[in-house]
Write an enzyme that holds these catalytic residues in place. Structure first.
Site, short mmCIF file in Angstrom:
data_model
loop_
_atom_site.label_atom_id
_atom_site.label_comp_id
_atom_site.label_asym_id
_atom_site.label_seq_id
_atom_site.Cartn_x
_atom_site.Cartn_y
_atom_site.Cartn_z
CB SER C 49 37.31 50.85 52.02
OG SER C 49 37.61 50.40 53.33
CB SER C 87 38.31 44.20 44.10
OG SER C 87 39.64 43.80 44.04
NE ARG C 88 32.05 41.66 49.47
CZ ARG C 88 31.46 42.36 50.44
NH1 ARG C 88 32.18 43.08 51.29
NH2 ARG C 88 30.15 42.37 50.55
CD GLU C 289 41.04 40.84 44.95
OE1 GLU C 289 41.41 39.69 45.16
OE2 GLU C 289 39.86 41.13 44.70
#
Lengths: 162, 292, 338, 423
Positions: C49, C87-88, C289
Site C-alpha cells: 500500500s 481492503s480499504r 481480501e
C-alpha cells in the site's frame, strides 16, 4: 552448564564467541552476532524462515545447536549481497515483486541461491522443489518462481556478479 | 530450551562410552530431537553429537550395500549406488521433508525415531535390510523388521548405537516402488507410505520373492506378510496383485487422527500396494526403469 | 483413475468498514527541490500500500514516483488512519492522499499562475515534474522552482491536508436495509483440478482469477495480491484446519496445520478487470481480501465436475472425498440391485 | 506526459527486505531490555479460586509480575466490552491470559511462569455453537450464549417460495483457520523520562492499538506512541491489541524496555482465528433458472469473546445472497459464545465462509435444473443498477466481465453467449 568458546565463520568473517550447548544457531546468529536477517517463524523447522547455508547447503538454523556449526562456512542473507551490491537473485526478487511482507524472503533467497549454485538452468518444478521448505503466506509463490527464473537467466548471461 | 552437556566424540567407542552415561542422548540430524527438546518432551543431561564419527558413507562390497547411519537423505539421493540398486530407498528420500530437512536428517536418525510414518522404513523393510548396532559388548546385526518394537520405540539397548544399515544388492528381475500419500506435496508426514519389491523367476512370471511394507498404518512400520504370501511362488497377474493389495489392507491396523481417518488409510493402503506392486512387476519384467 | 474437472465461483465484496465511519487522513509537503513528503497513518503489511499511495501522490503532484517519500504508521508523527483492514487502504487512504496532494498542488498552481502569467490556476496542469499551461505545454515551470518561489518568496510552503471517509449508513436492525459501503468489487475464479478416484487426492492444475479492482494503481502489486489470495484460498479449500478438542488446539504447529508449499500451488492466471469508479482515487477500488474468496468454492465445484462428489464441509480432504466416493459406489450398487 | 498510475513499480522497501535489513517486530532490541511471557489458562472454562504470584516474583531475575489487579481498566472489545485483558474471576478459553511476567532473560521468564500458583474450579465447557444456543447450555457470559442476531429482510420470502418451481436446500460448514503470518506477533514497549509510552509493534492498525492502550492504561493519547515495525504478514491477525498492554504495564512498572514475542504455539492457541460457520441455505428458483428466493441461517462460533465477531457476521449476512439478483431474501446470522478460540478479523471477514457456501449451493441448484453452472450464474448475476438485499443500488458492476475474462484465461466446458450490453 559451561559456556564454550567457539569460532563461527559467517559470511566469510570469523567470530569468536561463547555459547552454551543449548544455544541454537539461529539465536546465536541473531542475538549474539546481530545477523537479524535470519528470521524465526516457528522453531520447529517447518517454515524455513531461519534457513541459512551451511557449507553451501540450506539448513534450518532453528534445529541446529550452534556448537554443530563450528568449522563450517555459514552464509546468511547479509552475506548474499548488500543494498549497494545486490546479488542477481535479490535484484530479481525486487523487480518481480517476489516479496510482499518479506519475512520469508531471506530464507527463500538462500534456498534459491543453493539451487542456482548447483543448477544454473533449473526447470520450474526444480525451482518449486528447491523452495518447498520455505513457507510464504503472502505471494502464492508465483512471483518468487518467476524471480528465480529471471535470476538464473541473468546469471547465465553473465550480467550478474554472483 | 533446557540445559544439557554436549560432546562430540570422534570414535564409535567414545560415543558408546558417553551414551552409557545416564541421561545421555544421541544427536544425529537433530530434526526430531531438537523439536522434542524445545517442547520439553525429552530432557537429556547430555547430547552426544554423532557428526564427527565418520558414519556418512554409501559403500558396496561383496554384493552388500552399506550405508553409514549419519548419511543424510540428501546424500542418499545423490548416491549412484542407492539410485541404481535400491531405487525404492531413493524414492523415499526424495519425499522426506524438503531440501533443508534432507540436508540435516539422517537415515539412522529416521530409523531410530521409529515413528510409524518414517519414510525410509518401508523401502528398507522390502530390501530385507539389517542394521548394525554397536554397544559396549561389541556389534550385532539385527534385521530391520525386529528393530521397530513399538511406536517411537526401537530395539537399541541403553548405550547402544545404530551405526550402519545394510542391504543386499537385489537379484536380477527385481522391481520395487515406494509410494506416499501426504497432505501436501512437500514437508509432509506420511498419511500412508508403502514400498513393494518383486523378484521374478527366470520365466519372468513366477514370483520368486516379494516384500510389501507399509508405514503410518500400524504402531510401527511393518511388513504385510499375508499379502506377500498371496503372491509368493505364484505367477504374477493383475488379479493376484489385487488380491495381495486387499490382503495388505486387511492386515494393517490404522487409526484415525488429525491427518486422516482409519477408513481412508485402509482404503488408500490397498490402492498404494496395488500400484506399487504393479510398478514393481513392470520394472521386474524390464518394462519400466527405476525412477520412471 | 484420474479425472479432471472445472469449477467456477463468483463473488461480490465491499471496500471499507461496514457502516462505521472509517476515515483516513494524510499530509503532504512539497519540498523546495520539487520532491515531496507524504505522511499517512496507513500501514503496509506486505500488500504494497505504501508504494501505491506514493504513486497516487506522485500522479496528483505531477512528479516522479522516486520524488515521493512516505512517512507511515506512527501515531505521533502521522495523521489518523483507521488501518490496513477491510481492503480499504488504496481506496480510502488513497483518496485522502490524493486530496492532500491536491491541496498542496493548489498552492503550487496559484504561485505558478503568477510565474507563468496566466489568469487562473485552472489553466494549469502538473506533470513530469513541471507545471504547464494546458494546451501549450511549452509554457512551463518546474515544480521545484514553483515550490521554492512559494516557500521562500511568497512565504506559503506548499503543504496540503486531506481526509476521506466513505459515505455509509448503519443498517436498520430489523430489515438490514441501508448503505453499509460505498464501493464493491467483483470477481470470478475458475479452477481446473485432477482427482485421483482411488485415493481422493486433489491436484489443482490451474486457476484463472479475474478481479475487478476499479483502476489498478500498480498492476504488479495487484497481481501479487491475487496470487497470494489464491494460495490462501487453496489452503482454505483443501488443507488448512485448526482442530480443537475441549478448547485445546490439537495442531498448534506447522507440522499439522498445513499451509500450501510452492509445490502445491498451480499456475495462476490473473486478469485485472479495470472499470474505474468515480469515487476512487484515479478510479481505484481494492483487491486485498477478495482474491481468496472464490478459490475454495471454485476448487470444490471443480471436484464435483470431475467426480460427481460435492463436498459440503471444508476442507475438502482426501479422507472426505474418498468416503463420499465409496458412499456413492454403494448407493449405485443398491440402485442397480433394485 | 508520463503517468505514475498504472506503472508496475516494485515495493518501496523491497531492497531492505531482500538484504535482511528490514526491521520486524521480532528484530527489536534495546540495551537492558526485559523479556516478557504470558501465563495462559490451563482449562477452557473455570472459576479462578486462587492466583498467587509470590514464588514467581521471588525468582531471581524476575523484574515484575502483573495480574488483573494491575490493569487500570481491564475490559476491552469493539462492539461488546466483554474481554478482560487479564482474567479476573473466571477463564473462558485456553488462551485466556492470567498473568504476565518480565524477566532479565526469556529463560527466567519461562521458568517464572511455572511458579505462578493458580487454583481453578472447573466449569462445564461448551464447544459446539449449536448446542450453546440451547436454553439449558452452560452460560459463558451472562444469560445467553447468543451474543448477537443479525437480520436482513428483502422482498417477501414467502411469496418467493410460492413463485418457485424448485427449492434446493443445503447445509455447509467451514472450519477454523489461523492467519499463520510467518512472523509471529512481536512488540517492544519503552517508557522515557517524561512518562511517554512508546510501543513498537508489528500491527495493522496502530491508531486502534493506541486508543485501546489509552483506555486500558488510562493514559492520554498524547502520551502514547505506537510505531509500526516492518510487518511480517497480518491478514487480520494483527488487527487488534494482543500483547501491547502487557508490555506497556510491565515497562511502566519496571522502567525498562520490555519485549514480547509469541511462540508459534501461542499464535495458534491464544490469538484470534477465522470463525467457523454453519450455513443453511434454501433457494427457490424457476425452471428457466431465475433465482426468486434465498434464505440463509448462519451460526458463527464466536469463541469465548465477541472481538470482531459481530462485524464479521454482519459483513457475511450482507453478502449472504451472493453476487446475484434475488428479489426475495431472508438472512439470519447468530453469533454464539463457546469456550473455543476467539474468532476475530481475518482476510475476507466472514465472506470467504459465505462465498464457499453460496457458490457450492449455487452449483447444486444449477445441477438440479440441468443448467450449466456458468450460464446459471450469468443469468442471475448482479449488473449495473442491481440491488443488494440491503436495498443498496450498485453502480459499477463488472461481474459478467470477470466471468468472461476468467473463461478467456482457462476455457469453459461449453460455449456460452456473452451479453454485450450487461458489463
Amino acid at each position: 552448564m559451561i559456556e564454550r568458546q567457539i569460532e563461527l565463520r559467517v559470511n566469510g568473517q570469523s567470530f569468536t564467541i561463547l555459547v552454551k550447548p543449548q544455544d541454537l544457531l539461529v539465536d546465536v546468529l541473531r542475538d549474539q552476532l546481530g545477523f537479524t536477517g535470519t528470521k524465526k517463524g516457528c522453531g520447529t523447522g517447518e517454515c524455513g524462515a531461519c534457513t541459512i547455508l551451511l557449507d553451501g547447503k540450506p539448513v534450518n538454523s532453528c534445529l541446529m545447536p550452534a556448537l554443530r556449526a563450528r568449522n563450517k562456512d555459514i552464509i546468511t542473507i547479509e552475506g548474499l549481497g548488500t543494498p549497494e551490491h545486490l546479488h542477481p537473485l535479490q535484484q530479481a526478487f525486487i523487480e518481480n515483486a517476489a516479496v510482499q511482507c518479506g519475512f520469508c524472503a531471506p530464507g527463500m533467497l538462500l534456498s534459491a541461491k543453493a539451487l542456482l549454485d548447483a543448477n544454473s538452468h533449473p526447470t520450474e518444478t526444480e525451482i518449486r522443489q528447491a523452495i518447498s521448505g520455505n513457507l510464504c503466506r503472502c505471494t502464492g509463490y508465483a512471483k518468487i518462481v518467476q524471480a528465480v527464473k529471471a535470476a538464473a537467466q541473468a546469471m547465465t548471461q553473465g550480467d550478474g556478479n554472483p | 530450551m533446557p540445559s544439557f552437556e554436549y560432546s562430540t566424540p570422534t570414535t564409535v567407542d567414545q560415543a558408546i562410552a558417553l551414551l552409557n552415561q545416564s541421561g545421555a542422548s544421541a544427536l544425529a540430524g537433530g530434526t526430531d530431537l531438537l523439536i522434542h527438546l524445545r517442547a520439553g518432551i525429552v530432557a537429556p543431561k547430555q547430547l552426544v553429537d554423532l557428526s564427527a564419527l565418520d558414519l556418512n558413507y554409501v559403500r558396496k562390497d561383496d554384493g552388500i550395500i552399506r550405508i553409514g547411519a549419519m548419511t543424510t537423505f540428501a546424500e542418499i539421493l545423490d548416491s549412484d549406488v542407492v539410485r541404481r540398486d535400491l531405487p525404492c530407498l531413493a524414492e523415499s528420500a526424495a519425499e522426506i521433508g524438503a531440501v533443508q530437512t534432507r540436508n540435516m536428517a539422517t537415515l539412522g536418525g529416521n530409523l531410530c525415531s521409529a515413528v510409524p510414518s518414517a519414510d525410509s522404513a518401508p523401502p528398507l523393510l522390502v530390501y530385507d535390510a539389517r542394521v548394525k548396532i554397536a554397544g559396549s559388548d561389541g556389534e550385532r546385526l539385527v534385521p530391520l523388521e525386529q528393530f521397530f518394537v513399538g511406536p517411537k520405540k526401537n530395539a537399541l539397548k541403553p548405550g547402544e548405537l545404530l551405526i550402519e544399515i545394510q542391504a543386499s544388492v537385489p537379484l536380477p528381475r527385481t522391481g520395487a516402488r515406494f509410494l506416499k500419500l501426504g497432505r501436501r506435496k512437500a514437508m509432509s508426514l506420511a498419511v500412508v507410505n508403502v514400498a513393494a519389491r518383486l523378484t521374478l523367476g527366470q520365466d519372468h512370471r513366477r514370483v520368486e520373492n516379494v516384500r510389501i511394507a507399509l508405514g503410518a498404518v500400524a504402531p510401527t512400520p511393518r511388513r504385510a506378510k499375508r499379502a506377500e504370501s498371496v503372491l509368493q511362488g505364484s505367477d504374477v497377474s493383475e488379479s493376484l496383485i489385487d488380491r495381495a493389495a486387499r490382503a495388505a489392507a486387511d492386515e494393517i491396523a490404522p487409526i484415525s487422527d488429525l491427518r486422516a481417518t482409519a477408513t481412508f488409510r485402509r482404503e488408500s493402503s490397498r490402492v498404494l500396494v496395488k500400484r506399487a506392486l504393479t510398478h514393481a512387476w513392470q520394472m521386474a519384467t524390464g518394462e519400466t526403469k527405476p525412477n520412471d | 483413475m484420474k479425472k479432471r474437472g472445472k469449477g467456477i465461483a463468483c463473488m461480490v465484496y465491499p471496500i471499507g468498514f461496514t457502516s462505521y465511519p472509517n476515515p483516513s487522513a494524510a499530509f503532504v509537503q512539497v519540498n523546495q527541490d520539487g520532491s515531496a513528503v507524504v505522511l499517512t497513518g496507513a500501514t503496509d503489511v506486505g500488500q504494497g500500500s505504501t508504494t501505491a499511495l506514493a504513486q497516487i501522490a506522485a500522479e496528483e503532484l505531477g512528479i516522479a514516483y522516486d520524488a515521493v517519500t512516505m512517512v507511515t504508521s506512527d501515531t505521533q508523527r502521522t495523521p489518523f488512519d483507521l488501518g490496513s483492514v477491510a481492503s480499504r487502504v488504496t481506496y480510502i487512504t488513497g483518496n485522502a492522499v490524493k486530496r492532500a496532494a491536491g491541496d498542496a498542488k493548489k498552492t503550487l498552481l496559484q504561485v505558478a499562475a503568477e510565474m507563468l502569467d496566466v489568469m487562473s490556476p485552472d489553466e494549469l496542469e502538473a506533470g513530469d515534474g513541471k507545471i504547464y499551461v494546458k494546451n501549450s505545454p511549452d509554457r512551463n515551470v518546474s515544480v521545484a522552482a514553483v515550490a521554492r518561489e512559494a516557500t521562500l518568496v511568497k512565504g506559503r510552503p506548499p503543504i496540503g491536508e486531506g481526509s476521506y471517509n466513505p459515505t455509509t449508513t448503519f443498517l436498520d436492525p430489523e430489515t438490514g436495509h441501508g448503505k453499509p459501503y460505498e464501493a464493491y468489487v467483483f470477481a470470478t475464479q475458475i479452477a481446473e483440478v485432477e482427482v485421483d478416484t482411488e485415493t481422493g487426492q486433489v491436484d489443482v492444475l490451474k486457476i484463472a482469477a479475474a478481479h475487478d479492482c476499479g483502476k489498478a494503481i500498480n498492476p504488479l502489486l495487484v497481481e501479487g495480491q491475487i496470487e497470494g489470495g489464491v494460495a490462501m484460498g487453496l489452503g482454505y479449500g483443501l488443507m488448512e484446519e485448526m482442530v480443537l478438542e475441549n478448547g485445546v488446539v490439537k495442531n498448534p504447529q506447522f507440522t499439522d496445520y498445513i499451509l500450501p508449499t510452492a509445490l502445491d500451488m498451480p499456475l495462476i492466471e490473473t486478469a485485472i478487470v479495470e472499470v474505474p469508479v468515480s469515487t476512487g482515487p484515479f478510479g481505484a477500488k481494492g483487491v486485498g481480501e477478495p482474491s481468496l474468496i472464490p478459490t475454495a468454492p471454485a476448487i470444490v465445484n471443480a471436484i464435483y465436475d470431475a467426480i460427481g462428489i460435492r463436498i459440503y464441509d471444508l476442507p475438502a480432504t482426501p479422507s472426505k472425498i474418498l468416503a463420499a466416493l465409496k458412499e456413492k459406489e454403494r448407493a449405485n450398487i443398491l440402485k442397480e440391485e433394485e | 506526459m508520463t503517468h505514475v498510475i498504472g506503472q508496475r513499480i516494485p515495493r518501496h522497501d523491497a531492497i531492505l527486505q531482500v538484504t535482511g535489513k528490514a526491521e520486524y517486530g521480532i528484530d527489536l532490541a534495546r540495551r537492558g531490555m526485559l523479556h516478557a511471557k504470558v501465563l495462559r489458562s490451563a482449562l477452557p472454562h473455570a472459576k479462578l479460586l486462587k492466583l498467587d504470584t509470590t514464588r514467581a516474583r521471588n525468582l531471581p531475575g524476575v523484574a515484575a509480575v502483573i495480574t488483573a489487579a494491575d490493569v487500570p481498566n481491564n475490559r476491552f472489545g469493539f462492539t461488546h466490552l466483554d474481554q478482560p485483558l487479564l482474567a479476573e474471576d473466571k477463564v473462558r478459553y485456553r488462551g485466556d491470559a492470567i498473568a504476565a511476567i518480565a524477566a532479565d532473560s526469556l529463560k527466567t521468564a519461562e521458568e517464572a511462569l511455572r511458579l505462578i500458583d493458580v487454583e481453578y474450579e472447573p466449569l462445564p465447557g461448551i464447544f459446539d455453537p449449536v448446542q450453546a444456543m440451547e436454553p439449558d447450555a452452560p452460560k459463558i457470559h451472562g444469560e445467553s450464549n447468543i451474543a448477537s442476531h443479525i437480520k436482513i429482510r428483502y422482498g417477501d420470502i414467502e411469496l418467493g417460495w410460492s413463485r418457485s418451481d424448485e427449492i434446493v436446500e443445503d447445509t455447509l460448514t467451514t472450519q477454523m483457520i489461523e492467519h499463520a503470518s510467518i512472523e509471529p506477533h512481536a512488540a517492544l514497549a519503552e517508557v522515557d523520562g517524561r512518562g511517554m509510552v512508546t510501543v513498537h509493534s508489528s500491527v495493522q492498525r496502530p491508531f486502534l492499538i493506541a486508543t485501546d492502550l489509552s483506555k486500558i492504561l488510562k493514559i492520554p493519547l498524547n502520551r502514547i506512541r505506537v510505531v509500526v515495525t516492518a510487518v511480517g504478514g497480518g491478514f487480520g491477525g494483527k488487527n487488534e491489541i494482543t500483547m501491547e498492554p502487557y508490555i506497556c504495564l510491565l515497562a511502566l512498572k519496571t522502567g525498562k524496555p520490555v519485549k514480547l514475542v509469541y511462540t508459534r504455539e501461542e499464535e495458534f492457541q491464544a490469538t484470534t482465528v477465522r470463525h467457523p460457520y454453519i450455513v443453511k441455505y434454501k433457494s427457490g428458483v424457476k425452471k428457466d433458472g431465475t433465482l426468486v428466493a434465498r434464505q440463509a441461517r448462519i451460526v458463527s462460533d464466536a469463541g469465548a469473546y465477541v472481538s470482531w465477531g459481530e462485524s464479521t457476521l454482519s459483513k457475511a449476512c450482507i453478502h449472504g445472497a451472493g453476487p446475484y439478483r434475488i428479489p426475495n431474501v431472508k438472512i439470519d446470522g447468530y453469533l454464539v459464545y463457546t469456550n473455543n478460540s476467539i474468532g476475530g478479523a481475518m482476510r475476507g471477514f466472514g465472506v470467504p465462509q459465505l462465498g464457499f457456501a453460496h457458490e457450492v449451493h449455487t452449483d447444486h441448484i444449477a445441477e438440479k435444473l440441468g443448467i450449466d453452472p456458468l450460464e446459471f450464474r450469468l443469468k442471475n448475476a448482479l449488473v449495473d443498477g442491481s440491488s443488494l438485499p440491503t436495498g443498496q443500488v450498485l453502480e459499477s458492476v463488472p461481474l459478467k466481465e470477470t466471468m468472461r475474462q476468467a473463461v478467456q484465461l482457462i476455457g469453459w466446458k461449453k460455449e456460452v453467449a456473452w451479453d454485450e450490453k450487461a458489463r
